[in-house]
Design a protein around this motif. Structure first.
Motif, short mmCIF file in Angstrom:
data_model
loop_
_atom_site.label_atom_id
_atom_site.label_comp_id
_atom_site.label_asym_id
_atom_site.label_seq_id
_atom_site.Cartn_x
_atom_site.Cartn_y
_atom_site.Cartn_z
N GLY A 176 0.82 -1.21 0.00
CA GLY A 176 0.00 0.00 0.00
C GLY A 176 0.85 1.26 0.00
O GLY A 176 0.51 2.25 -0.66
N LEU A 177 1.95 1.26 0.73
CA LEU A 177 2.85 2.41 0.73
C LEU A 177 3.46 2.60 -0.66
O LEU A 177 3.56 3.73 -1.16
N PHE A 178 3.82 1.51 -1.30
CA PHE A 178 4.37 1.58 -2.66
C PHE A 178 3.34 2.17 -3.63
O PHE A 178 3.67 3.05 -4.44
N LEU A 179 2.09 1.72 -3.53
CA LEU A 179 1.05 2.23 -4.43
C LEU A 179 0.79 3.71 -4.18
O LEU A 179 0.55 4.48 -5.12
N GLY A 180 0.83 4.13 -2.91
CA GLY A 180 0.62 5.53 -2.60
C GLY A 180 1.73 6.42 -3.10
O GLY A 180 1.49 7.54 -3.57
N LEU A 181 2.96 5.95 -3.02
CA LEU A 181 4.12 6.74 -3.46
C LEU A 181 4.25 6.79 -4.97
O LEU A 181 4.70 7.80 -5.53
N THR A 182 3.88 5.73 -5.65
CA THR A 182 4.15 5.62 -7.09
C THR A 182 2.92 5.77 -7.98
O THR A 182 3.05 5.94 -9.18
N GLY A 183 1.72 5.68 -7.39
CA GLY A 183 0.51 5.73 -8.22
C GLY A 183 0.42 4.57 -9.19
O GLY A 183 -0.24 4.68 -10.24
N ALA A 184 1.07 3.44 -8.88
CA ALA A 184 1.12 2.30 -9.80
C ALA A 184 -0.28 1.83 -10.17
O ALA A 184 -1.17 1.73 -9.32
N MET A 185 -0.48 1.53 -11.45
CA MET A 185 -1.76 1.03 -11.94
C MET A 185 -1.82 -0.48 -11.74
O MET A 185 -0.93 -1.21 -12.17
N CYS A 186 -2.89 -0.94 -11.08
CA CYS A 186 -3.03 -2.35 -10.75
C CYS A 186 -4.26 -2.95 -11.42
O CYS A 186 -5.07 -2.23 -11.99
N ASN A 187 -4.39 -4.28 -11.33
CA ASN A 187 -5.49 -4.97 -12.00
C ASN A 187 -6.39 -5.70 -11.00
O ASN A 187 -6.22 -5.59 -9.78
N GLY A 188 -7.34 -6.46 -11.52
CA GLY A 188 -8.29 -7.16 -10.67
C GLY A 188 -7.64 -8.16 -9.73
O GLY A 188 -8.06 -8.31 -8.57
N SER A 189 -6.62 -8.86 -10.21
CA SER A 189 -5.92 -9.81 -9.33
C SER A 189 -5.24 -9.10 -8.18
O SER A 189 -5.20 -9.60 -7.05
N ASP A 190 -4.69 -7.91 -8.45
CA ASP A 190 -4.09 -7.12 -7.38
C ASP A 190 -5.14 -6.70 -6.36
O ASP A 190 -4.87 -6.66 -5.16
N ALA A 191 -6.35 -6.39 -6.84
CA ALA A 191 -7.44 -6.02 -5.92
C ALA A 191 -7.80 -7.18 -5.01
O ALA A 191 -8.05 -7.00 -3.81
N LEU A 192 -7.84 -8.39 -5.54
CA LEU A 192 -8.12 -9.57 -4.73
C LEU A 192 -7.03 -9.79 -3.69
O LEU A 192 -7.30 -10.10 -2.53
N LEU A 193 -5.79 -9.63 -4.10
CA LEU A 193 -4.65 -9.85 -3.21
C LEU A 193 -4.65 -8.86 -2.05
O LEU A 193 -4.29 -9.21 -0.92
N THR A 194 -5.04 -7.62 -2.31
CA THR A 194 -4.97 -6.56 -1.30
C THR A 194 -6.28 -6.36 -0.55
O THR A 194 -6.47 -5.36 0.14
N SER A 195 -7.21 -7.30 -0.70
CA SER A 195 -8.50 -7.27 0.00
C SER A 195 -9.36 -6.07 -0.38
O SER A 195 -10.16 -5.58 0.40
N LEU A 196 -9.19 -5.59 -1.62
CA LEU A 196 -10.07 -4.56 -2.15
C LEU A 196 -11.20 -5.16 -2.97
O LEU A 196 -12.08 -4.44 -3.45
N ALA A 197 -11.17 -6.47 -3.16
CA ALA A 197 -12.23 -7.16 -3.89
C ALA A 197 -12.29 -8.60 -3.41
O ALA A 197 -11.33 -9.12 -2.84
N GLU A 198 -13.45 -9.22 -3.67
CA GLU A 198 -13.66 -10.60 -3.24
C GLU A 198 -13.95 -11.56 -4.39
O GLU A 198 -13.74 -12.77 -4.26
N TYR A 199 -14.43 -11.05 -5.53
CA TYR A 199 -14.93 -11.93 -6.60
C TYR A 199 -14.36 -11.52 -7.95
O TYR A 199 -14.37 -10.34 -8.31
#
Length: 409
Positions: A176-199
């Protein structure tokens, strides 16, 4: 399946209902500004909050679904153009429009987090900034092969707000710190990994999912005592969504590079992290595969071109909110956001990106400036309450009657 529409079809948010087979209703909330990628405005936040309140007391409504109009984005952030116009040299501090903008936005997130009925997110397309705040506030999040999410505030001189300080802190291995510092663009699998999505579903599965929801036995939910019950509305939604075949999503970049990111974010203080991010050679020595990945290279380039004050605020907030409740985080984010609206970098970032579109922002400070004694004083000033006693828009959130307190009593 027939949807009943409430209000005008050209409203910034369209509300409708879908009847279930057993006589209940599923409320549908559609962000309806596709030309601006459904960017959130004050009016949209007000409309959503009002409808949530209305449907909370409607026993026919058993669950709600939130989606965006068009096929490009769920929500690509906040509508910051008018906010820019309010940031004149003569604007009072705190800026009244900034107070209105962030106050209504953050109030909506709080209402969503504590909402008693299931909130389902159809997270297809681009999700950034304010859209991420909406995503974090939903109880059941679906992502597709087209999902792309980011917190790119470093490009405009703000900070990862919209409850970003709260959900970035909760991601594994300091990703999360990396994403906040870099604004990195992520995908659906990243959302599942980081508990931002379930399905994980396909982008053409919407109708099938609505059919599963409308065909569920909602009568059982009326007899359930709480969310944890096997027959609660939340459990019924979970079963319906879990029954949809899992869709193949692009591979997670965060999973691929988590070790390098973890080492990078734990290399020392912000100055040490910056030294690595500014050096191609140092990144290669850290992890050659990470350094050679075009995804990581884009993230690093965004950091290097981004606002140093944002980097310093992001780093400070990440460590400041570790033990804070959601309401305390949003209260603190309001302070920081209103200070940003009064300081030069946020306005300059919007100018470069949206007004003149030259993509050549001239930031007020270097990172070395931010890390100096004077610079650290400047960063810390962002956290102070800029309002007179009793005038903070979220003042009652820290009282004994705050929802966060009630939830644990």
């Amino acid at each position: 399946m027939t949807a009943a529409i409430e209000g005008t079809p050209d409203a910034p948010v369209v509300f409708s209902t879908e009847p279930t087979d057993c006589g209940h209703l599923i409320g549908i909330m559609t962000l309806n500004m596709p030309k601006s990628l459904n960017a959130l405005s004050v009016e949209m936040c007000q409309l959503l909050s009002q409808q949530l309140e209305q449907w909370e007391g409607d026993e026919q409504i058993v669950a709600l679904l939130l989606k965006g109009a068009g096929d490009k984005a769920f929500c690509a952030g906040g509508d910051i153009r008018r906010l820019y116009d309010s940031m004149s040299a003569t604007a009072p501090m705190p800026n009244p429009y900034a107070t209105d903008f962030f106050g209504h936005e953050y109030s909506l997130y709080r209402k969503m987090h504590f909402y008693p009925k299931p909130l389902i997110l159809w997270g297809d397309g681009i999700i950034m900034g304010g859209g991420m705040g909406l995503m974090a506030g939903c109880s059941h999040r679906l992502v597709t092969e087209r999902t792309r999410f980011a917190m790119p505030e470093i490009t405009i001189g703000l900070f990862p707000d919209a409850s970003g300080s709260w959900f970035l802190q909760r991601m594994p291995a300091k990703t999360g710190l990396f994403l906040g510092l870099t604004g990195a663009m992520c995908n659906g699998s990243d959302a599942l990994l980081t508990s931002l999505a379930e399905y994980a579903v396909a982008s053409n599965d919407y109708d099938a999912i609505m059919q599963r929801l409308t065909q569920s036995d909602w009568q059982a939910a009326a007899d359930a005592d709480n969310k944890e019950s096997n027959n609660s509305a939340h459990s019924i939604v979970s079963r319906a969504l879990a029954a949809q075949p899992v869709s193949e999503l692009p591979a997670s970049k965060l999973a691929q590079h988590w070790r390098a990111i973890q080492q990078l974010m734990n290399s020392g203080g912000l100055g040490d992290i910056d030294a690595l991010l500014q050096s191609d050679e140092a990144l290669t020595q850290l992890d050659a595969d990470f350094a050679a990945d075009s995804w990581a290279q884009r993230a690093v380039a965004t950091y290097r071109h981004g606002c140093p004050v944002t980097a310093a605020l992001t780093y400070a907030l990440y460590h400041k909110v570790t033990d804070l409740s959601l309401e305390q985080v949003l209260y603190l984010e309001t302070n920081v956001a209103v200070h940003c609206a009064a300081n030069p970098d946020f306005k300059e970032g919007i100018r470069a990106l949206l007004i003149d579109k030259d993509r050549d922002p001239h930031w007020s400070r270097t990172l070395a400036d931010c890390l100096s004694t004077e610079g650290q004083n400047y960063i810390q000033q962002h956290f102070t309450n800029p309002y007179a006693k009793g005038e903070h828009p979220l003042d009652d959130w820290l009282s004994d009657a705050a929802l966060g307190n009630q939830a644990v009593r």
